[in-house]
Scaffold this motif. Structure first.
Motif, PDB file in Angstrom:
ATOM      1  N   VAL A  67      -3.812   1.030  -5.040  1.00 51.06           N
ATOM      2  CA  VAL A  67      -3.271   0.028  -5.091  1.00 51.06           C
ATOM      3  C   VAL A  67      -1.936  -0.635  -5.537  1.00 51.06           C
ATOM      4  O   VAL A  67      -1.447  -0.134  -6.699  1.00 51.06           O
ATOM      5  CB  VAL A  67      -3.894  -1.415  -5.924  1.00 51.06           C
ATOM      6  N   ASN A  68      -1.336  -1.295  -4.811  1.00 54.90           N
ATOM      7  CA  ASN A  68       0.739  -1.492  -5.316  1.00 54.90           C
ATOM      8  C   ASN A  68       0.186  -2.857  -4.771  1.00 54.90           C
ATOM      9  O   ASN A  68       0.399  -2.918  -3.622  1.00 54.90           O
ATOM     10  CB  ASN A  68       0.970   0.039  -4.573  1.00 54.90           C
ATOM     11  N   TYR A  69       1.068  -3.745  -6.052  1.00 54.48           N
ATOM     12  CA  TYR A  69       2.328  -5.016  -5.847  1.00 54.48           C
ATOM     13  C   TYR A  69       4.054  -4.377  -5.079  1.00 54.48           C
ATOM     14  O   TYR A  69       4.051  -4.049  -6.501  1.00 54.48           O
ATOM     15  CB  TYR A  69       1.539  -5.736  -5.765  1.00 54.48           C
ATOM     16  N   GLN A  70       4.569  -4.952  -4.738  1.00 55.88           N
ATOM     17  CA  GLN A  70       6.325  -4.577  -4.453  1.00 55.88           C
ATOM     18  C   GLN A  70       6.162  -5.789  -4.962  1.00 55.88           C
ATOM     19  O   GLN A  70       5.754  -6.161  -3.027  1.00 55.88           O
ATOM     20  CB  GLN A  70       6.453  -3.403  -4.731  1.00 55.88           C
ATOM     21  N   TYR A  71       7.604  -5.951  -5.105  1.00 54.76           N
ATOM     22  CA  TYR A  71       8.382  -7.182  -4.813  1.00 54.76           C
ATOM     23  C   TYR A  71      10.237  -6.693  -4.609  1.00 54.76           C
ATOM     24  O   TYR A  71      10.322  -6.047  -6.101  1.00 54.76           O
ATOM     25  CB  TYR A  71       8.395  -8.882  -5.665  1.00 54.76           C
ATOM     26  N   LYS A  72      10.929  -6.850  -3.748  1.00 57.46           N
ATOM     27  CA  LYS A  72      11.987  -6.188  -3.359  1.00 57.46           C
ATOM     28  C   LYS A  72      12.918  -7.502  -2.902  1.00 57.46           C
ATOM     29  O   LYS A  72      12.977  -8.081  -1.674  1.00 57.46           O
ATOM     30  CB  LYS A  72      12.245  -5.269  -2.886  1.00 57.46           C
ATOM     31  N   LYS A  73      14.479  -7.530  -4.067  1.00 60.04           N
ATOM     32  CA  LYS A  73      15.142  -8.739  -3.205  1.00 60.04           C
ATOM     33  C   LYS A  73      16.374  -8.351  -3.547  1.00 60.04           C
ATOM     34  O   LYS A  73      16.465  -8.800  -5.054  1.00 60.04           O
ATOM     35  CB  LYS A  73      14.585 -10.349  -3.684  1.00 60.04           C
ATOM     36  N   ALA A  74      17.606  -8.378  -2.932  1.00 53.66           N
ATOM     37  CA  ALA A  74      18.541  -8.013  -3.881  1.00 53.66           C
ATOM     38  C   ALA A  74      18.597  -6.654  -4.770  1.00 53.66           C
ATOM     39  O   ALA A  74      18.112  -6.032  -4.267  1.00 53.66           O
ATOM     40  CB  ALA A  74      19.416  -9.490  -4.312  1.00 53.66           C
ATOM     41  N   ASP A  75      19.211  -7.537  -5.803  1.00 54.99           N
ATOM     42  CA  ASP A  75      18.889  -5.903  -7.442  1.00 54.99           C
ATOM     43  C   ASP A  75      17.558  -6.386  -7.550  1.00 54.99           C
ATOM     44  O   ASP A  75      17.357  -5.391  -8.729  1.00 54.99           O
ATOM     45  CB  ASP A  75      20.342  -6.668  -8.311  1.00 54.99           C
ATOM     46  N   ASN A  76      16.684  -7.038  -7.668  1.00 55.90           N
ATOM     47  CA  ASN A  76      15.007  -6.578  -8.352  1.00 55.90           C
ATOM     48  C   ASN A  76      14.149  -6.175  -7.648  1.00 55.90           C
ATOM     49  O   ASN A  76      14.392  -6.294  -6.064  1.00 55.90           O
ATOM     50  CB  ASN A  76      15.371  -8.525  -8.621  1.00 55.90           C
ATOM     51  N   GLN A 107       5.497  -7.192  -0.573  1.00 46.87           N
ATOM     52  CA  GLN A 107       3.957  -6.160   0.064  1.00 46.87           C
ATOM     53  C   GLN A 107       3.318  -5.848  -0.573  1.00 46.87           C
ATOM     54  O   GLN A 107       3.567  -5.287  -1.986  1.00 46.87           O
ATOM     55  CB  GLN A 107       4.880  -4.837   0.362  1.00 46.87           C
ATOM     56  N   LEU A 108       1.855  -5.599   0.138  1.00 44.63           N
ATOM     57  CA  LEU A 108       0.634  -5.406  -1.220  1.00 44.63           C
ATOM     58  C   LEU A 108       0.446  -3.739  -0.246  1.00 44.63           C
ATOM     59  O   LEU A 108      -0.044  -3.823   0.969  1.00 44.63           O
ATOM     60  CB  LEU A 108      -0.496  -6.230  -0.550  1.00 44.63           C
ATOM     61  N   SER A 109      -0.040  -2.439  -1.176  1.00 41.26           N
ATOM     62  CA  SER A 109      -0.641  -1.508   0.317  1.00 41.26           C
ATOM     63  C   SER A 109      -1.360  -0.792  -0.698  1.00 41.26           C
ATOM     64  O   SER A 109      -1.922  -0.796  -2.480  1.00 41.26           O
ATOM     65  CB  SER A 109       0.743  -0.530  -0.041  1.00 41.26           C
ATOM     66  N   ILE A 110      -2.573   0.025  -0.207  1.00 42.87           N
ATOM     67  CA  ILE A 110      -3.444   0.383  -0.570  1.00 42.87           C
ATOM     68  C   ILE A 110      -3.533   1.722  -0.097  1.00 42.87           C
ATOM     69  O   ILE A 110      -2.935   2.447   0.635  1.00 42.87           O
ATOM     70  CB  ILE A 110      -5.017  -0.261  -0.332  1.00 42.87           C
ATOM     71  N   ALA A 111      -3.545   3.197  -0.504  1.00 44.95           N
ATOM     72  CA  ALA A 111      -3.650   4.095  -0.214  1.00 44.95           C
ATOM     73  C   ALA A 111      -4.581   5.353  -1.439  1.00 44.95           C
ATOM     74  O   ALA A 111      -5.273   5.012  -2.116  1.00 44.95           O
ATOM     75  CB  ALA A 111      -2.523   4.967  -0.757  1.00 44.95           C
ATOM     76  N   TYR A 112      -5.394   5.765   0.101  1.00 41.32           N
ATOM     77  CA  TYR A 112      -6.218   7.170  -0.482  1.00 41.32           C
ATOM     78  C   TYR A 112      -5.732   9.025   0.118  1.00 41.32           C
ATOM     79  O   TYR A 112      -5.154   8.708   1.085  1.00 41.32           O
ATOM     80  CB  TYR A 112      -8.122   6.626   0.309  1.00 41.32           C
ATOM     81  N   GLY A 113      -6.276   9.194  -1.239  1.00 44.13           N
ATOM     82  CA  GLY A 113      -5.780  10.988  -0.360  1.00 44.13           C
ATOM     83  C   GLY A 113      -6.355  12.352  -0.967  1.00 44.13           C
ATOM     84  O   GLY A 113      -7.284  11.708  -1.917  1.00 44.13           O
ATOM     85  N   ASP A 114      -6.165  13.402  -0.297  1.00 43.51           N
ATOM     86  CA  ASP A 114      -7.614  14.556  -0.784  1.00 43.51           C
ATOM     87  C   ASP A 114      -5.855  15.290  -1.312  1.00 43.51           C
ATOM     88  O   ASP A 114      -5.642  15.269  -0.297  1.00 43.51           O
ATOM     89  CB  ASP A 114      -8.675  15.155   0.060  1.00 43.51           C
ATOM     90  N   PHE A 115      -6.099  15.831  -2.607  1.00 45.42           N
ATOM     91  CA  PHE A 115      -5.740  16.544  -3.417  1.00 45.42           C
ATOM     92  C   PHE A 115      -5.480  18.214  -3.459  1.00 45.42           C
ATOM     93  O   PHE A 115      -6.826  17.830  -4.292  1.00 45.42           O
ATOM     94  CB  PHE A 115      -4.184  16.335  -3.919  1.00 45.42           C
ATOM     95  N   TYR A 116      -5.324  19.218  -3.157  1.00 45.58           N
ATOM     96  CA  TYR A 116      -5.896  20.494  -3.172  1.00 45.58           C
ATOM     97  C   TYR A 116      -4.724  21.469  -3.832  1.00 45.58           C
ATOM     98  O   TYR A 116      -3.507  21.317  -3.577  1.00 45.58           O
ATOM     99  CB  TYR A 116      -6.856  20.763  -2.326  1.00 45.58           C
TER     100      TYR A 116
END
Lengths: 708, 216
Positions: free
Chosen positions: A502-511, A469-478
């Motif tokens: 911006v994040n890409y991740q791959y997860k299958k079985a043990d990897n 999956q591919l994901s993007i995130a935005y946030g304000d932190f105080y």
């Protein structure tokens, strides 16, 4: 009886029954049973949750819908039609199955999917960790190696920007206190937790007051069984007792650490007046109050003592004794209940008392903290893949700092009280096709600075295929300014950070493979005049900074060789103009490149696990008064190879682990920075001392015994 | 007339009972055939649902319940994602709890419980401390209850074989159970339709490994 009539009736008398079986919120159920009660006519649902079957039965029958872990549903049907279509929603019965989605390849935009989870055994068997929770986290991407400081420095952020939460409650003092340049460690035993979620940025609106990252810890529900545990280490001993009844359990632990015997065998490089000594007690209790209601209680108290001889930077060759006394008490109670209408309620209260007494020769500094938090969160799966969560918390923070010394022989006390109420609302949404989103909003008010801030937190994930999956995130932190500055100027404003990830991740079985790129913009950082620390008029919020970088993570398990390993690589470019900085420069706690390799191999024949971890960090900047450029000098690179061995055996029929580890096996000399004397020598050069580890290599030998 | 009616009613009853029995045989046959040909997670989950349906009708018969559990176990074995594997095993456990309470003396169901423990251990071999002893104790119990069940002896032998010597295991202790299992596989014949028969080949292979380990 039915059999004979079946022959008499015409073939046209069959009924087709079909439909869909789902959960209340619309998630499909695969393998659900749909049968005409008492007969063989029926089917089970496919991967779309659909079922279909024909029946020659006539008249009134009961259609029975059932699924493992869910309440059955019965529907009266009249089999006189040719077609009956019936969709059913089943209600979950077993709370253990709560977070289950039964189709292959589900995904979420939640912290759980975006963060990294470590189990207690992962932590304790990581060689460089020495059983410390935060030590194991340092091998993860995004975490800087700051060898002289045991706390978390994440993605260009200082350690105070990373906060620890236990069962949702903020922990004010998760680290043990230590004298300067001596690393502190976590107060909590990793085995207390069954969930350790480390989010290096962009985390949920549920949490606040942390500009960089959140370490979200979940304590164990119930222990497996009653037991007694005994540990003997080269640096101390522990005793624990756990008692479990049907619906109640409690656990009592006592830890004692004293490095004096160890230092007499393995001489440290620094001079200790009092080798670190610690007494710590822990009490936990659990009570199941109803089928879906659980109360958790934890209280810990500890006393830490140490004394070290530091160089006196006013005069070369002179030293000054620094003594530290710390008392800490932390209490955390939470109540969780799942109501019949599927609302989940979590309420909690926590309290911290901490006192640090630092004695620097003639100077004394006593810092006292009293802090309390009340929190309540409600959540529910609404419909068709929409989760809703909202809640609020209130923090009361009272800090006082008492200083006495040559400059102020009568002593002066600086103190403040702050109240921080906060509200948040957040929703996780499964959008059609392959999108999932998490949208949240947090509002916080800081009484001391009279500021109200709203932080949006957004996250969008796109499922590329079954495993990635591919994901993007935005946030304000105080975050409120640190105590040590707030005490001088109470009205200092909240510091702020914006995250883009911006994040890409791959997860299958043990990897598992993850690559994440981020940009953090800091504003309103505290600035003051380094030469006039006590002058409140020099304090303001004009500091700024940025951090930008890439984190890469690969984790795998080679089952054929019983070898588990992970590799982290981080690249970061970060500069700030904050605190007493003269210009914008790279802060001293940042290494532009960090590499961590952890490998563990289990040898069944020897019943032993061998572990290895290697850490590399590129040089860090340091302040050099001899140089005309500010923070332009670099230390050498950091290298550290650690190994450990865990041997599983039995002593008198009781499960035992014998543990041995060596850190910095190669004996690399790692210099973290330099301290310079306040006045130049006769040649006009400022002399310096190196900031190094207390010991080149650290040996730990331990025996852990569990008696049932 | 009455006798004719009685005979007619009797034959109706007989027909319906045997029709019911025929339905059982037919359904089980179809589903077991699908079970032997199945090889993916979703199919096994669906089959479990089908066997559950049969188990509802044949409420006093443990065999459909047995296959409902076993299909879900196969789904767990086939599932590659470790988190999902654990979740499926949680479902299996609910079925095991229900049916071991209903059929407390049925050793074949105990065998499936022990098997599920083994899968749990394969997911996380640190869990061996928890599940290993549980499995051994359960199987020893099962052997006492039904000394003629080859699968009890086989799984018990397998468990002991993989338990390290210092914890009371090893090839030497495992041997007698694997040998006993072999004997039972060859001699015991059960006439009940669809009674579980698996494990003979796997047992022979493990026995060979065990013997060669001891020969060294």
């Amino acid at each position: 009886m039915v059999g004979l009539f079946f022959i008499i009736y015409t073939i046209k008398g069959q009924t087709l029954i079909s439909g869909k079986v789902t959960e209340r919120d619309g998630s499909i159920l695969l393998g659900a049973t749909v049968f005409l009660e008492g007969t063989y006519d029926g089917a089970s649902t496919n991967e779309k949750g659909e079922y279909e079957f024909t029946t020659y039965n006539k008249g009134k029958f009961t259609l029975l819908f059932s699924y493992v872990g869910y309440f059955e549903e019965r529907v009266e049907v009249d089999l006189n039609e040719e077609r009956i279509e019936l969709n059913i929603k089943l209600k979950i019965e077993s709370k253990e199955l709560n977070s289950v989605i039964f189709t292959a390849g589900s995904f979420e935009a939640s912290d759980k999917k975006k963060g990294v989870t470590l189990k207690p055994l992962d932590i304790v068997t990581t060689p460089s960790a020495n059983g410390d929770l935060y030590g194991a986290l340092r091998t993860l991407p995004g975490v800087q190696t700051v060898g002289e400081d045991g706390r978390l420095f994440v993605r260009g952020g200082e350690s105070y920007e990373s906060k620890t939460f236990i069962d949702g409650m903020l922990v004010q003092k998760p680290y043990s206190s230590s004298t300067p340049d001596i690393p502190s460690s976590g107060r909590f035993n990793p085995f207390l937790f069954n969930g350790t979620l480390f989010s290096s940025g962009g985390y949920s609106a549920e949490y606040g007051q942390a500009m960089s990252s959140a370490l979200i810890l979940q304590t164990n529900a119930f222990p497996e069984q009653s037991s007694t545990s005994v540990s003997v280490l080269s640096v101390g001993a522990s005793l624990g007792y756990t008692k479990k009844w049907d619906n109640t359990s409690f656990s009592l632990n006592y830890d004692y650490v004293n490095l004096h015997p160890y230092y007499s065998i393995v001489k440290p490089d620094l001079s200790w007046n009092k080798a670190p000594e610690k007494h710590a007690g822990l009490l936990t209790a659990r009570k199941r109050v109803s089928k879906n209601g659980l109360i958790k209680f934890m209280a810990t108290a500890s006393r830490n003592l140490s004394g070290i001889e530091y160089p006196d930077y006013n005069e070369v060759g002179k030293t000054v004794g620094v003594d530290l006394f710390n008392d800490n008490f932390y209490m955390n109670t939470t109540f969780t209940n799942q109501f019949k209408n599927e609302w989940l309620l979590k309420a909690g209260i926590s309290y911290t008392y901490n006192i640090d007494k630092l004695n620097y020769g003639t100077e004394n500094l006593d810092d006292k903290l009293n802090s309390s938090q009340v929190r309540i969160v409600a959540s529910k799966k609404l419909f068709n893949g929409v989760n809703l969560k909202f809640g609020g918390d209130y923090i009361y923070h009272s800090f006082s700092s008492y200083y006495s010394g040559v400059v102020q022989p009568n002593g002066v006390e600086l103190k403040f009280q702050n109240q921080i109420p906060a509200l948040f609302i957040e929703s996780e949404i499964q959008l059609p096709k392959k999108f999932a989103a998490r949208v949240g909003l947090r509002g916080e008010y800081s009484d001391l600075s009279d500021e109200f801030k709203i932080s949006p937190r957004l996250s969008l994930a796109y499922k590329l295929n079954l495993s990635s999956q591919l994901s993007i995130a935005y946030g304000d932190f105080y975050q409120t300014a640190q105590e040590e500055y707030l005490k001088y100027k109470n009205s200092l404003k909240l510091e702020a950070a914006k995250h883009f990830i911006v994040n890409y991740q791959y997860k299958k079985a043990d990897n598992t493979f993850r690559i994440e790129a981020y940009r953090k913009n800091y504003t309103n950082l505290v600035k003051f005049d380094g030469a006039n620390l006590h002058d409140a008029s020099t304090y303001n919020n004009e500091g700024k900074g940025y951090a930008t970088g890439v984190d890469v993570f690969w984790r795998s398990n080679l089952r054929k060789w019983n070898l588990k390993y992970w590799i982290s690589y981080s690249y970061i470019d970060s500069k700030r103009n904050y605190r007493d900085f003269l210009t914008t420069a790279q802060p001293t706690f940042i290494s532009n490149q960090n590499v961590s390799i952890v490998a563990k191999k289990w040898v069944n024949a020897l019943q032993t696990q061998f572990g290895l971890s290697y850490t590399y960090a590129s040089g860090r900047t340091y302040y050099n008064p001899n140089s005309s450029d500010f923070l332009n000098d670099r230390t050498g690179d950091y290298n550290n190879l650690c190994v450990n061995v865990s041997y599983l055996t039995q002593i008198g029929g009781n499960f035992t682990i014998v543990y041995f580890s060596v850190s910095n096996v190669l004996g690399s000399k790692n210099v973290y920075g330099y301290h310079f004397y306040n006045t130049p020598n006769n040649d006009g050069v400022y002399e310096s001392t190196e900031i190094i580890s207390n010991q080149k290599r650290f040996f730990l030998l331990a025996l852990f015994l569990t008696i049932k | 007339m009455r006798i004719v009616i009685l005979t007619f009613v009797a034959s109706l009853l007989y027909l319906s009972v045997s029709a019911q029995n025929e339905k059982y045989l037919e359904s089980m046959k179809t589903n077991i055939e699908q079970y032997s040909n199945a090889n993916d997670v979703n199919t096994f989950q669906m089959l479990s649902g089908k066997f559950e349906g049969i188990a509802r009708v044949e409420s006093e018969n443990w065999i459909p319940a047995y296959y409902s559990i076993q299909s879900l176990l196969e789904a767990a074995i086939k599932e590659e994602d470790l988190d999902q594997k654990d979740l499926i095993l949680d479902k299996v456990q609910i079925l095991l709890d229900k049916y071991s309470e209903k059929f407390p003396k049925e050793t074949e169901i105990m065998v499936l419980q022990a098997y599920s423990y083994q899968i749990r251990m394969s997911i996380d071999n640190m869990k061996t401390m928890i599940y290993g002893p549980k499995a051994t104790k359960l199987l020893q119990n099962a052997v006492e209850l039904n000394p003629k069940n080859p699968r009890c002896q086989y799984l018990l032998g397998m468990n002991i074989y993989y338990t390290p010597k210092m914890f009371g295991g090893g090839a030497e202790k495992a041997l007698e159970h694997l040998q006993k299992a072999k004997e039972l596989y060859e001699s015991v014949v059960i006439d009940i339709p669809f009674y579980p028969e698996w494990g003979e080949e796997d047992n022979s292979e493990l026995l060979k490994s065990c013997e060669s380990a001891l020969a060294q």
